[in-house]
Design a protein around this motif. Structure first.
Motif, PDB file in Angstrom:
ATOM      1  N   PRO A 199      88.535  36.830  55.490  1.00 14.33           N
ATOM      2  CA  PRO A 199      87.935  35.643  55.557  1.00 14.33           C
ATOM      3  C   PRO A 199      86.744  35.186  54.572  1.00 14.33           C
ATOM      4  O   PRO A 199      86.543  34.253  54.061  1.00 14.33           O
ATOM      5  CB  PRO A 199      87.386  35.265  57.293  1.00 14.33           C
ATOM      6  CG  PRO A 199      88.420  36.568  57.855  1.00 14.33           C
ATOM      7  CD  PRO A 199      88.980  37.643  56.705  1.00 14.33           C
ATOM      8  N   ALA A 200      85.902  36.475  54.507  1.00 14.68           N
ATOM      9  CA  ALA A 200      84.964  36.409  53.571  1.00 14.68           C
ATOM     10  C   ALA A 200      85.068  36.137  52.143  1.00 14.68           C
ATOM     11  O   ALA A 200      84.763  35.177  51.561  1.00 14.68           O
ATOM     12  CB  ALA A 200      83.912  37.545  53.636  1.00 14.68           C
ATOM     13  N   GLN A 201      86.358  36.591  51.736  1.00 18.84           N
ATOM     14  CA  GLN A 201      86.846  36.343  50.371  1.00 18.84           C
ATOM     15  C   GLN A 201      87.500  34.897  50.100  1.00 18.84           C
ATOM     16  O   GLN A 201      87.042  34.315  49.192  1.00 18.84           O
ATOM     17  CB  GLN A 201      88.083  37.210  50.026  1.00 18.84           C
ATOM     18  CG  GLN A 201      87.595  38.616  50.115  1.00 18.84           C
ATOM     19  CD  GLN A 201      88.750  39.646  49.701  1.00 18.84           C
ATOM     20  OE1 GLN A 201      89.020  39.660  48.350  1.00 18.84           O
ATOM     21  NE2 GLN A 201      89.219  40.494  50.611  1.00 18.84           N
ATOM     22  N   TRP A 202      88.307  34.358  51.198  1.00 21.04           N
ATOM     23  CA  TRP A 202      88.607  32.982  51.204  1.00 21.04           C
ATOM     24  C   TRP A 202      87.597  32.066  51.035  1.00 21.04           C
ATOM     25  O   TRP A 202      87.325  31.047  50.394  1.00 21.04           O
ATOM     26  CB  TRP A 202      89.429  32.749  52.609  1.00 21.04           C
ATOM     27  CG  TRP A 202      90.849  33.161  52.237  1.00 21.04           C
ATOM     28  CD1 TRP A 202      91.021  34.259  52.957  1.00 21.04           C
ATOM     29  CD2 TRP A 202      91.703  32.681  51.374  1.00 21.04           C
ATOM     30  NE1 TRP A 202      92.503  34.629  52.672  1.00 21.04           N
ATOM     31  CE2 TRP A 202      92.985  33.546  51.711  1.00 21.04           C
ATOM     32  CE3 TRP A 202      91.940  31.982  50.288  1.00 21.04           C
ATOM     33  CZ2 TRP A 202      94.184  33.518  50.790  1.00 21.04           C
ATOM     34  CZ3 TRP A 202      93.015  31.770  49.885  1.00 21.04           C
ATOM     35  CH2 TRP A 202      94.227  32.577  49.993  1.00 21.04           C
ATOM     36  N   LYS A 203      86.495  32.291  51.927  1.00 22.70           N
ATOM     37  CA  LYS A 203      85.178  31.580  51.857  1.00 22.70           C
ATOM     38  C   LYS A 203      84.368  31.602  50.617  1.00 22.70           C
ATOM     39  O   LYS A 203      83.979  30.428  49.982  1.00 22.70           O
ATOM     40  CB  LYS A 203      84.242  32.166  53.018  1.00 22.70           C
ATOM     41  CG  LYS A 203      82.789  31.223  53.157  1.00 22.70           C
ATOM     42  CD  LYS A 203      81.825  31.726  54.235  1.00 22.70           C
ATOM     43  CE  LYS A 203      80.913  30.730  54.204  1.00 22.70           C
ATOM     44  NZ  LYS A 203      80.013  30.232  53.276  1.00 22.70           N
ATOM     45  N   GLN A 204      84.618  32.736  49.868  1.00 26.52           N
ATOM     46  CA  GLN A 204      83.821  32.702  48.645  1.00 26.52           C
ATOM     47  C   GLN A 204      84.858  31.754  47.563  1.00 26.52           C
ATOM     48  O   GLN A 204      84.069  30.981  46.952  1.00 26.52           O
ATOM     49  CB  GLN A 204      83.858  34.202  47.975  1.00 26.52           C
ATOM     50  CG  GLN A 204      82.996  34.366  46.588  1.00 26.52           C
ATOM     51  CD  GLN A 204      83.005  35.612  46.194  1.00 26.52           C
ATOM     52  OE1 GLN A 204      82.919  36.722  46.733  1.00 26.52           O
ATOM     53  NE2 GLN A 204      82.767  35.821  44.631  1.00 26.52           N
ATOM     54  N   ALA A 205      86.144  31.761  47.512  1.00 32.62           N
ATOM     55  CA  ALA A 205      86.731  31.255  46.772  1.00 32.62           C
ATOM     56  C   ALA A 205      86.654  29.616  47.186  1.00 32.62           C
ATOM     57  O   ALA A 205      86.553  28.864  46.190  1.00 32.62           O
ATOM     58  CB  ALA A 205      88.301  31.400  46.762  1.00 32.62           C
ATOM     59  N   ASP A 206      86.386  29.175  48.435  1.00 27.64           N
ATOM     60  CA  ASP A 206      86.414  27.681  48.755  1.00 27.64           C
ATOM     61  C   ASP A 206      84.990  27.299  48.396  1.00 27.64           C
ATOM     62  O   ASP A 206      84.660  26.188  47.755  1.00 27.64           O
ATOM     63  CB  ASP A 206      86.397  27.688  50.156  1.00 27.64           C
ATOM     64  CG  ASP A 206      87.855  27.679  50.637  1.00 27.64           C
ATOM     65  OD1 ASP A 206      88.226  28.056  51.785  1.00 27.64           O
ATOM     66  OD2 ASP A 206      88.821  27.553  49.896  1.00 27.64           O
ATOM     67  N   ASP A 207      83.752  27.891  48.769  1.00 29.51           N
ATOM     68  CA  ASP A 207      82.609  27.583  48.341  1.00 29.51           C
ATOM     69  C   ASP A 207      82.223  27.352  46.966  1.00 29.51           C
ATOM     70  O   ASP A 207      81.756  26.442  46.518  1.00 29.51           O
ATOM     71  CB  ASP A 207      81.542  28.752  48.722  1.00 29.51           C
ATOM     72  CG  ASP A 207      81.311  28.804  50.168  1.00 29.51           C
ATOM     73  OD1 ASP A 207      80.487  30.026  50.810  1.00 29.51           O
ATOM     74  OD2 ASP A 207      81.786  27.971  50.984  1.00 29.51           O
ATOM     75  N   ASP A 208      83.066  28.031  46.064  1.00 26.56           N
ATOM     76  CA  ASP A 208      82.863  27.806  44.600  1.00 26.56           C
ATOM     77  C   ASP A 208      84.078  26.885  44.124  1.00 26.56           C
ATOM     78  O   ASP A 208      84.112  26.867  42.860  1.00 26.56           O
ATOM     79  CB  ASP A 208      83.052  29.207  43.926  1.00 26.56           C
ATOM     80  CG  ASP A 208      81.732  30.066  44.103  1.00 26.56           C
ATOM     81  OD1 ASP A 208      81.701  31.266  43.862  1.00 26.56           O
ATOM     82  OD2 ASP A 208      80.644  29.426  44.576  1.00 26.56           O
ATOM     83  N   SER A 209      84.630  26.323  45.082  1.00 30.62           N
ATOM     84  CA  SER A 209      85.910  25.420  44.672  1.00 30.62           C
ATOM     85  C   SER A 209      86.752  25.832  43.509  1.00 30.62           C
ATOM     86  O   SER A 209      87.323  25.212  42.392  1.00 30.62           O
ATOM     87  CB  SER A 209      85.364  23.991  44.276  1.00 30.62           C
ATOM     88  OG  SER A 209      84.370  23.578  44.931  1.00 30.62           O
ATOM     89  N   ILE A 210      87.212  27.168  43.731  1.00 30.04           N
ATOM     90  CA  ILE A 210      87.988  27.884  42.733  1.00 30.04           C
ATOM     91  C   ILE A 210      89.537  27.333  42.556  1.00 30.04           C
ATOM     92  O   ILE A 210      90.050  27.495  43.842  1.00 30.04           O
ATOM     93  CB  ILE A 210      87.855  29.435  42.751  1.00 30.04           C
ATOM     94  CG1 ILE A 210      86.369  29.676  42.442  1.00 30.04           C
ATOM     95  CG2 ILE A 210      88.809  30.249  41.759  1.00 30.04           C
ATOM     96  CD1 ILE A 210      85.808  31.266  42.639  1.00 30.04           C
ATOM     97  N   PRO A 211      90.046  27.103  41.807  1.00 31.37           N
ATOM     98  CA  PRO A 211      91.406  26.292  41.901  1.00 31.37           C
ATOM     99  C   PRO A 211      92.438  27.167  42.165  1.00 31.37           C
ATOM    100  O   PRO A 211      93.391  26.630  42.744  1.00 31.37           O
ATOM    101  CB  PRO A 211      91.690  25.637  40.629  1.00 31.37           C
ATOM    102  CG  PRO A 211      90.730  26.033  39.664  1.00 31.37           C
ATOM    103  CD  PRO A 211      89.407  26.611  40.367  1.00 31.37           C
ATOM    104  N   TYR A 212      92.375  28.434  41.724  1.00 28.26           N
ATOM    105  CA  TYR A 212      93.609  29.493  42.018  1.00 28.26           C
ATOM    106  C   TYR A 212      93.194  30.661  42.565  1.00 28.26           C
ATOM    107  O   TYR A 212      92.132  31.209  42.311  1.00 28.26           O
ATOM    108  CB  TYR A 212      94.405  29.604  40.650  1.00 28.26           C
ATOM    109  CG  TYR A 212      95.015  28.610  40.118  1.00 28.26           C
ATOM    110  CD1 TYR A 212      94.500  27.725  39.226  1.00 28.26           C
ATOM    111  CD2 TYR A 212      96.328  28.054  40.708  1.00 28.26           C
ATOM    112  CE1 TYR A 212      95.173  26.557  38.975  1.00 28.26           C
ATOM    113  CE2 TYR A 212      97.087  26.963  40.281  1.00 28.26           C
ATOM    114  CZ  TYR A 212      96.421  26.253  39.434  1.00 28.26           C
ATOM    115  OH  TYR A 212      96.922  25.156  39.026  1.00 28.26           O
TER     116      TYR A 212
END
Lengths: 562, 562
Positions: B498-511
């Protein structure tokens, strides 16, 4: 069109005076001319006063020198372009590594910078007290970053910052040591598992130095806890830690004998203690090799601080191996770094040109001094470059080209000083690339290769042969500009052909678009690629005839654009 | 790993004290722990002293505020990125027009700036006298350019310069009026046939304002010689020219009645003279329309200066028509511009937001003043933004967004002051784009459109599911970085999903590239495109399985790169 220096205004006044005389002789009304002359005399008065104001507000009572302040330079077009290239190379690497950029003001409140730079604080430029807040020019980009992080309550951020910083140091201009200079910093703020961010910063540093193509480089590594542990083991009194650190740091320029002397004679350290330090600080080499030596030293491993540092380094080398940059590293026990705020790993990148050109490891000496008693000055060379402070710049090395480390206290210190309650410490690690030094290395390489450097990017020159009006050249230029093609033309209404060819050649513009009256009336132009004199086909090069409506497509294809 | 604020050092000391107690009780050797504690106590002393140094060197005896100096700001990532976009848009237009860039130091010798800015000279920031040359922060980019041209004996140059300038003005932060701000200047130095460079500068200005997509704008034009001619015709005494000029310039903010009052009552002008001026300075409209009015005025055409200016404008409009920008122009007799050094055409670009939001044309009033006797202050609105000087920023317009003109004397004045013999005058014409004002317009438009702005450009997040070591994520990241793909990953050795998905989402990383133990052992990864929650297929989006060896090609295709 009349121009208006003091000289030409005087000329105009003379002409008007003659005209007025004539009119009065023929008893005609000269009031308009008289008024014009009064106006010009008033302009003259203003200009002369401005001139005098400029002159009287400087030291020499008559002229002043047109120059930039000591230690600063203008960047001419070719230089500005090369710096821009360096910046975009670095920026694209920083962006690859998930960083964002910020910009901060060029001056900070005086209290923000106070107390952060130890002895170097005397090199800070202050702004004059003009009745408002007291400010100083920023000395680096790290303290502003820590202030930004504390001010905004940030706990985690990867930031890069390319900007100018200011130090009232003794400049060595030919080696890129100036009072105003660019730094390119990347720092990561926030907690991580041990050495994860530290290793990524080193990976970024190596990617950057490799991409800049400056030749061979080495990254010297050390860890403050290991150094502090060595000092503890040797028995350095706690209050001498920093001064002994700064002595150790001179080992890249001075031989051990001199450093030991400084420690014992100048700084009052016991000789046995100095000798113990000497057993360690000479160690340098491949990461794992030195690591093994330290790990197999039970005395040192028995010091908790030292063990922490050594454990950190072991983790670090594991990650650096995955990152394929371990071969660039030199684990160097003599690296101590001046700044107080480092708390963990520290590093410095050096280049073959970092050390002074002469074989000695002495610091730069004034060309006219007799040198210090314990070391010989380098032989004064034929290529001596004596600067205004009397230093022979040819004896100075470029110095390190990048440096940094881990600094866990700085943000917390700001937060505390500001009375801000921060729940967590915000540890930081980062590196600063010395752009001016990289620039001076790249410039020497360029000169050696005799590469032709342009200061502009103009692609097409619109040339008009006799009879084709200026407006037609403007029309064609507008068509090209509207399609993103970089275009220029002569600013004369009726320019001669040789002057136009000269403008195209002087600016090394690759294509010339010729408007000739007959062809243009038929809706055609001629486009000629400017070949170098020695290139094949140069003599027969007459260019191609192109219909006006295809000009944009033709040029885009030649320029490699869609 | 231990961290080192004063607080945590105290904690460590406590722990060591306990340990030492235990060891002594069991009669074991505690000397190492005692030494470690001494070292920590020394660190504590240094940190506490640093803290006190910081505190005692500021006004408040206890805390100081973490802030930037008055009138300056940090540029956070999204803001920094938007400014960068503005700069590259402008830069590509300048390069299209055959210009090169230079950079000059942020401070100049005091005498260089002295006497160049008239009354505005009191707004110059000085550096403190620290024993060397007296310097001041640059006030604009024009005077440094003229100094550069004179210093290098240049007779012809097209130069652009994007840099910060410094003015100790009253800031209006919400409208982009700051003490430290960027300017983007382009100037052409050198002789040309009449109005050729002048028209190109206006062409460049219009291309720039259109490309920046800020909405409707107008360029007000006038010519100093026409103004001087009008003054001569009206009978303005030569020594009042500049003060009457500056009164005329206020016509964009004040009604004619107020301006006339200033001319007659404050500046002692005869009422008839003021009325004559009033006949002309109200004229504004389409270029040729106003030109015809002026040309059909025999009185004005009889003044040589005025006729020169009117002839210039006729040539200018012809070129502006070829350049297809004539429709952006307003020929405005009330435009006078403050600076003394303009000698020919002058211009100012305004935007719909340039004027104050309220219908009045009054200058900004302090929110608590009763207003001047001759004009009503704007109604204090609910949206009042009172700044630290007591000004209601909501009553202030953005002001002009670009301005400039022809200035033929400046380079020559420098050369003369420096005792340099220059064979030719170096006439100049240029324009300065007010980046901060453009920025504040673009920012309002952005907010209105609710466009999502990223502060970084990261493209891929490498996510590891349980059991895949950190080093594997580092390896994959290295592969992507080596191929120019912007990549990040969690800095933890064993991060939860979950923490990793959050980092990807917070930074709006596309892939997101997922490493799962079983798949990874089989040489495969899963790549998932991060779709917005409302996008088609978001719920079923499980990503695609991709062999490790094809990962780079797969991602480059998705990212639109070759």
């Amino acid at each position: 069109m009349s121009t208006n220096t003091i000289e030409s205004i005087n000329n105009e006044i003379l002409l008007l005076q003659n005209k007025i005389k004539e009119l009065k002789i023929s008893k005609k009304d000269a009031s308009l001319e008289v008024n014009s002359m009064k106006l010009l005399k008033e302009q003259l008065k203003v200009l002369t006063k401005q001139n005098q104001d400029s002159i009287s507000s400087n030291n020499n009572n008559n002229n002043f020198t047109l120059k930039t302040p000591k230690g600063t330079i203008d960047h001419k077009p070719e230089a500005a372009l090369l710096r821009k290239k360096i910046f975009s190379t670095l920026e694209s690497i920083f962006l690859k590594h998930d960083a964002s950029t910020i910009d901060t003001p060029v001056f900070e409140l005086k209290e923000i910078l106070a107390g952060k730079y130890g002895e170097d604080s005397k090199l800070i430029y202050d702004l004059s007290d003009q009745g408002g807040e007291l400010c100083s020019l920023r000395y680096d980009l790290t303290v502003p970053f820590a202030r930004y992080v504390a001010m905004n309550g940030i706990t985690s951020m990867k930031r890069y910052h390319i900007g100018k910083v200011y130090r009232r140091d003794q400049p060595v201009m030919t080696k890129g040591r100036m009072r105003e200079f660019y730094q390119c910093d990347i720092d990561i703020a926030g907690t991580c598992d041990p050495m994860v961010y530290d290793s990524e910063i080193l990976k970024i540093l190596c990617e950057a130095l490799t991409a800049l193509d400056i030749g061979q480089y080495t990254v010297k590594l050390n860890h403050r806890k290991i150094l502090d542990g060595i000092f503890q083991l040797a028995g350095v009194p706690a209050d001498k830690t920093r001064s002994i650190s700064s002595a150790v740091d001179k080992l890249d320029k001075l031989p051990w004998a001199d450093v030991k002397k400084e420690m014992t004679v100048e700084k009052g350290l016991d000789e046995k203690v100095a000798d113990k330090i000497g057993q360690y600080v000479g160690l340098k080499g491949q990461g794992y090799e030195i690591l093994e030596k330290l790990k197999s030293d039970p005395e040192l491993m028995g010091i908790p601080l030292a063990k922490q540092g050594i454990d950190d380094m072991e983790i670090l080398f594991r990650y650096l191996k995955v990152y394929k940059v371990l071969d660039k590293m030199s684990f160097d026990m003599s690296l101590a770094r001046g700044l107080d705020y480092y708390t963990g790993i520290i590093y410095e990148a050096i280049h073959e040109s970092s050390a002074p050109p002469s074989r000695s490891v002495n610091p730069p000496v004034p060309a006219n001094s007799s040198g210090s008693s314990s070391s010989k000055p380098p032989k004064s060379s034929k290529n001596a470059v004596i600067n205004e402070d009397g230093i022979d710049e040819s004896t100075v090395g470029v110095g390190s080209i990048a440096a940094g480390g881990r600094y866990d206290n700085l943000v917390g210190m700001f937060a505390e000083s500001a009375g801000k309650k921060m729940n967590e410490q915000v540890p930081c690690v980062g590196v600063s690339v010395g752009v001016e030094r990289v620039y001076s290395i790249m410039e020497s390489r360029r000169k050696a290769s005799q590469e032709k450097i342009r200061g502009k990017e103009t692609e097409v020159f619109v040339l008009g042969l006799g009879g084709v009006e200026l407006e037609k050249r403007m029309e064609v230029a507008t068509l090209l500009w509207d399609n993103g093609i970089k275009t220029s033309f002569s600013p004369k209404v009726n320019p001669k052909a040789p002057a136009q060819w000269k403008q195209a050649d002087d600016d090394s513009i690759p294509y010339v678009l010729i408007l000739a009256p007959k062809e243009y009336a038929e809706g055609k132009v001629r486009i000629k690629a400017q070949l170098g004199k020695d290139q094949a086909g140069a003599e027969d090069n007459k260019g191609e005839e192109v219909p006006l409506e295809s000009v944009v497509a033709y040029l885009k294809e030649k320029l490699g654009r869609s």
